[in-house]
Design a protein around this motif. Structure first.
Motif, PDB file in Angstrom:
ATOM      1  N   TYR A  83       3.300  -0.792  -8.801  1.00 48.00           N
ATOM      2  CA  TYR A  83       1.878  -0.511  -9.007  1.00 48.00           C
ATOM      3  C   TYR A  83       0.993  -0.660  -7.777  1.00 48.00           C
ATOM      4  O   TYR A  83      -0.191  -0.367  -7.850  1.00 48.00           O
ATOM      5  CB  TYR A  83       1.339  -1.398 -10.133  1.00 48.00           C
ATOM      6  CG  TYR A  83       2.058  -1.176 -11.439  1.00 48.00           C
ATOM      7  CD1 TYR A  83       2.046   0.075 -12.059  1.00 48.00           C
ATOM      8  CD2 TYR A  83       2.780  -2.203 -12.053  1.00 48.00           C
ATOM      9  CE1 TYR A  83       2.710   0.290 -13.253  1.00 48.00           C
ATOM     10  CE2 TYR A  83       3.448  -1.999 -13.247  1.00 48.00           C
ATOM     11  CZ  TYR A  83       3.412  -0.748 -13.842  1.00 48.00           C
ATOM     12  OH  TYR A  83       4.074  -0.534 -15.026  1.00 48.00           O
ATOM     13  N   ARG A  84       1.517  -1.133  -6.651  1.00 49.60           N
ATOM     14  CA  ARG A  84       0.698  -1.171  -5.444  1.00 49.60           C
ATOM     15  C   ARG A  84       0.575   0.245  -4.863  1.00 49.60           C
ATOM     16  O   ARG A  84       1.520   1.039  -4.918  1.00 49.60           O
ATOM     17  CB  ARG A  84       1.307  -2.108  -4.402  1.00 49.60           C
ATOM     18  CG  ARG A  84       1.123  -3.588  -4.713  1.00 49.60           C
ATOM     19  CD  ARG A  84      -0.341  -3.984  -4.676  1.00 49.60           C
ATOM     20  NE  ARG A  84      -0.540  -5.387  -4.978  1.00 49.60           N
ATOM     21  CZ  ARG A  84      -0.868  -6.308  -4.067  1.00 49.60           C
ATOM     22  NH1 ARG A  84      -1.016  -5.967  -2.802  1.00 49.60           N
ATOM     23  NH2 ARG A  84      -1.047  -7.560  -4.424  1.00 49.60           N
ATOM     24  N   PRO A  85      -0.580   0.573  -4.274  1.00 48.95           N
ATOM     25  CA  PRO A  85      -0.759   1.923  -3.722  1.00 48.95           C
ATOM     26  C   PRO A  85       0.098   2.131  -2.480  1.00 48.95           C
ATOM     27  O   PRO A  85       0.220   1.229  -1.645  1.00 48.95           O
ATOM     28  CB  PRO A  85      -2.253   1.958  -3.373  1.00 48.95           C
ATOM     29  CG  PRO A  85      -2.615   0.526  -3.140  1.00 48.95           C
ATOM     30  CD  PRO A  85      -1.778  -0.265  -4.104  1.00 48.95           C
ATOM     31  N   PRO A  86       0.689   3.303  -2.335  1.00 51.86           N
ATOM     32  CA  PRO A  86       1.468   3.591  -1.124  1.00 51.86           C
ATOM     33  C   PRO A  86       0.547   3.848   0.061  1.00 51.86           C
ATOM     34  O   PRO A  86      -0.668   3.984  -0.081  1.00 51.86           O
ATOM     35  CB  PRO A  86       2.230   4.875  -1.508  1.00 51.86           C
ATOM     36  CG  PRO A  86       1.312   5.552  -2.482  1.00 51.86           C
ATOM     37  CD  PRO A  86       0.650   4.451  -3.259  1.00 51.86           C
ATOM     38  N   TYR A  87       1.148   3.911   1.244  1.00 51.53           N
ATOM     39  CA  TYR A  87       0.405   4.252   2.452  1.00 51.53           C
ATOM     40  C   TYR A  87       0.531   5.757   2.713  1.00 51.53           C
ATOM     41  O   TYR A  87       1.626   6.325   2.578  1.00 51.53           O
ATOM     42  CB  TYR A  87       0.949   3.475   3.646  1.00 51.53           C
ATOM     43  CG  TYR A  87       0.740   1.982   3.550  1.00 51.53           C
ATOM     44  CD1 TYR A  87      -0.525   1.424   3.661  1.00 51.53           C
ATOM     45  CD2 TYR A  87       1.818   1.119   3.336  1.00 51.53           C
ATOM     46  CE1 TYR A  87      -0.716   0.055   3.572  1.00 51.53           C
ATOM     47  CE2 TYR A  87       1.643  -0.252   3.242  1.00 51.53           C
ATOM     48  CZ  TYR A  87       0.367  -0.777   3.362  1.00 51.53           C
ATOM     49  OH  TYR A  87       0.180  -2.134   3.274  1.00 51.53           O
ATOM     50  N   PRO A  88      -0.553   6.436   3.082  1.00 50.00           N
ATOM     51  CA  PRO A  88      -0.498   7.893   3.287  1.00 50.00           C
ATOM     52  C   PRO A  88       0.441   8.285   4.426  1.00 50.00           C
ATOM     53  O   PRO A  88       0.478   7.641   5.468  1.00 50.00           O
ATOM     54  CB  PRO A  88      -1.949   8.250   3.639  1.00 50.00           C
ATOM     55  CG  PRO A  88      -2.777   7.105   3.157  1.00 50.00           C
ATOM     56  CD  PRO A  88      -1.909   5.893   3.269  1.00 50.00           C
ATOM     57  N   GLU A  89       1.171   9.364   4.216  1.00 54.99           N
ATOM     58  CA  GLU A  89       2.078   9.862   5.248  1.00 54.99           C
ATOM     59  C   GLU A  89       1.331  10.361   6.481  1.00 54.99           C
ATOM     60  O   GLU A  89       1.890  10.420   7.576  1.00 54.99           O
ATOM     61  CB  GLU A  89       2.952  10.979   4.677  1.00 54.99           C
ATOM     62  CG  GLU A  89       3.911  10.491   3.591  1.00 54.99           C
ATOM     63  CD  GLU A  89       4.783  11.614   3.054  1.00 54.99           C
ATOM     64  OE1 GLU A  89       4.677  12.750   3.590  1.00 54.99           O
ATOM     65  OE2 GLU A  89       5.555  11.370   2.123  1.00 54.99           O
ATOM     66  N   SER A  90       0.055  10.693   6.315  1.00 50.15           N
ATOM     67  CA  SER A  90      -0.735  11.194   7.446  1.00 50.15           C
ATOM     68  C   SER A  90      -0.940  10.138   8.527  1.00 50.15           C
ATOM     69  O   SER A  90      -1.349  10.462   9.652  1.00 50.15           O
ATOM     70  CB  SER A  90      -2.093  11.716   6.960  1.00 50.15           C
ATOM     71  OG  SER A  90      -2.710  10.798   6.072  1.00 50.15           O
TER      72      SER A  90
END
Length: 281
Positions: free
Chosen positions: A18-25
């Motif tokens: 449930y933790r937000p991922p880090y953007p690939e950008s």
């Protein structure tokens, strides 16, 4: 043969799910601004379950995951076992056990706020190659912008901070306690203060730059509850405030859900820079 699935605590399971991922950008910015290549060696500090680590492994980098918590480290080792370029190390930000000038980038996510910054800076400077880069990435939950985010922030302060319990016990004003006792709370609410109190002193005499990315997660009630229980200070089932907390969380969800879901909005803040050399006193 069926693959063995290890058992982790509820908090670690919730963290994974449930933790937000880090953007690939993030990778694109680092390639452009820091000349990141697939050949770069990364030390990911406080790597936890490997969320930021995975971003660089998927880019083709060799990554050392530095994590002191045995269960979080075991989760990363399980989740990232397919990556031959991943090395898991039981160590801390202040003493990574890596050799001098052995990595091109040092990265850190949410855990950076909690380390001893002076000792950690010395360790980063020791393990980085000359002109190596420090990269700090934080998912900051927005505290306003929608009625749901305002209500969730009030809930978070009341139930998911040590100061919330202190305010209940002493009758002190919660906002005042947080301002006095929690620098992380101040930094969340005031980006300029974070630059002045945390980032500038850490990088000085070097410099740093920043990029911000929009990020969000959509949760049903089970997901929102899982996100809450991924927090280190979340009351557990045997805590006297547990029933009250769940009741309040469900009330917030029901008041703000649309078609059975709510959206938590984040700003992913990327800070990257070079430390420079300090004069010995």
């Amino acid at each position: 043969m069926e693959e063995h699935q290890p058992h982790f605590s509820r908090r670690v399971e919730n963290y994974i799910q449930y933790r937000p991922p880090y953007p690939e950008s993030i990778i694109e910015v680092l390639e452009r601004e820091c000349l990141l290549t697939k050949d770069a060696v990364i030390a990911d500090i406080g790597s936890g379950t490997g969320m930021l680590t995975a971003l660089f492994l998927n880019n083709g980098n060799r990554v050392f995951g530095i994590e002191p918590d045995p269960e979080m480290r075991a989760a990363a080792e399980h989740l990232l076992q397919k990556y031959a370029a991943f090395t898991s190390i039981a160590a801390t930000a202040e003493a990574t056990s890596l050799t001098d000038a052995s990595v091109d980038f040092v990265t850190a996510g949410q855990a950076f706020h909690w380390v001893d910054h002076e000792r950690t800076r010395r360790e980063f400077a020791r393990i980085l190659v000359p002109n190596g880069w420090v990269v700090l990435v934080t998912n900051l939950q927005r505290t306003s912008g929608t009625p749901f985010l305002v209500a969730l922030e009030q809930f978070w302060q009341r139930y998911l901070t040590k100061q919330g319990l202190q305010a209940l016990a002493t009758g002190q004003e919660l906002h005042t306690l947080l301002q006095q006792q929690s620098p992380v709370y101040r930094w969340r609410l005031n980006a300029q203060l974070a630059r002045q109190e945390l980032l500038a002193p850490f990088f000085e005499p070097g410099s740093f730059a920043e990029s911000v990315f929009e990020n969000h997660q959509v949760y049903d009630f089970a997901g929102l509850k899982g996100r809450v229980f991924s927090a280190a200070d979340a009351p557990q089932a045997d805590h006297p405030r547990y029933p009250e907390m769940l009741e309040n969380l469900e009330a917030i969800f029901q008041a703000h859900q649309v078609n059975g879901t709510v959206t938590i909005e984040y700003e992913t803040q990327l800070c990257y820079g070079q430390l420079g050399t300090r004069r010995r006193k």
